[in-house]
Design an enzyme around this catalytic site. Sequence first.
Site, short mmCIF file in Angstrom:
data_model
loop_
_atom_site.label_atom_id
_atom_site.label_comp_id
_atom_site.label_asym_id
_atom_site.label_seq_id
_atom_site.Cartn_x
_atom_site.Cartn_y
_atom_site.Cartn_z
N GLU A 236 -14.42 -5.77 -1.84
CA GLU A 236 -14.98 -4.48 -2.25
C GLU A 236 -15.38 -4.51 -3.72
OE1 GLU A 236 -11.56 -3.77 0.73
OE2 GLU A 236 -11.97 -5.10 -0.97
N CYS B 113 -7.44 -1.79 -0.69
CA CYS B 113 -6.21 -1.52 -1.43
C CYS B 113 -6.43 -0.34 -2.37
CB CYS B 113 -5.80 -2.77 -2.23
SG CYS B 113 -6.84 -3.08 -3.68
N HIS C 166 -11.31 -8.82 -5.01
CA HIS C 166 -11.40 -8.36 -3.63
C HIS C 166 -12.86 -8.22 -3.23
CE1 HIS C 166 -7.09 -6.55 -3.43
NE2 HIS C 166 -7.11 -7.83 -3.77
N CYS D 2 -9.10 -0.93 -5.09
CA CYS D 2 -10.46 -0.86 -4.56
C CYS D 2 -10.84 0.56 -4.17
CB CYS D 2 -10.62 -1.83 -3.38
SG CYS D 2 -10.58 -3.56 -3.91
#
Length: 150
Positions: free
Chosen positions: A80, A106, A78, A109
């Site tokens: 992040e 999410c 991801h 993260c």
Amino acid sequence: MNRPAWDDYFMKLAADVAERAICVKRRVGALIVKENRILTTGYNGAPKGFAHCTEKSCLRQQMEIPSGQRHELCRGLHAEQNAIIQAAWHGVQITGGTMYCTFQPCAICVKMIINAGIKKLVYAGGYPDELAAEMLKESNLTIVKYEGGK
């Protein structure tokens, strides 16, 4: 002279970073800022040296997994995560920083953001992850749902 507010400026840059993303389902950009200086950026996609994600290689798409569920069944990182990894890779201190994201992170993260010492999260779009939303409420993060320049 008309200058954008800091949140507007950094969210625009996060959107620009998302253009590098190679995910076939959602293109996400993130950046970490401290004292109005950009420290790192990240976008979602396959690990370094791996082939880019495609319609054929996306397990989540093949298995019809809804957004916000079963994150472990994705070969990509991801945005992040990539922003935090870039800080570690380059030895950049991000404790006390602000993370700007084009979407709500999410749950995985969110945990990384909290443990990385990020103090503020600014995100634009929603993400269907109830656990992440609950964890954000429980955290000590300052959270800003970005609604665009005003």
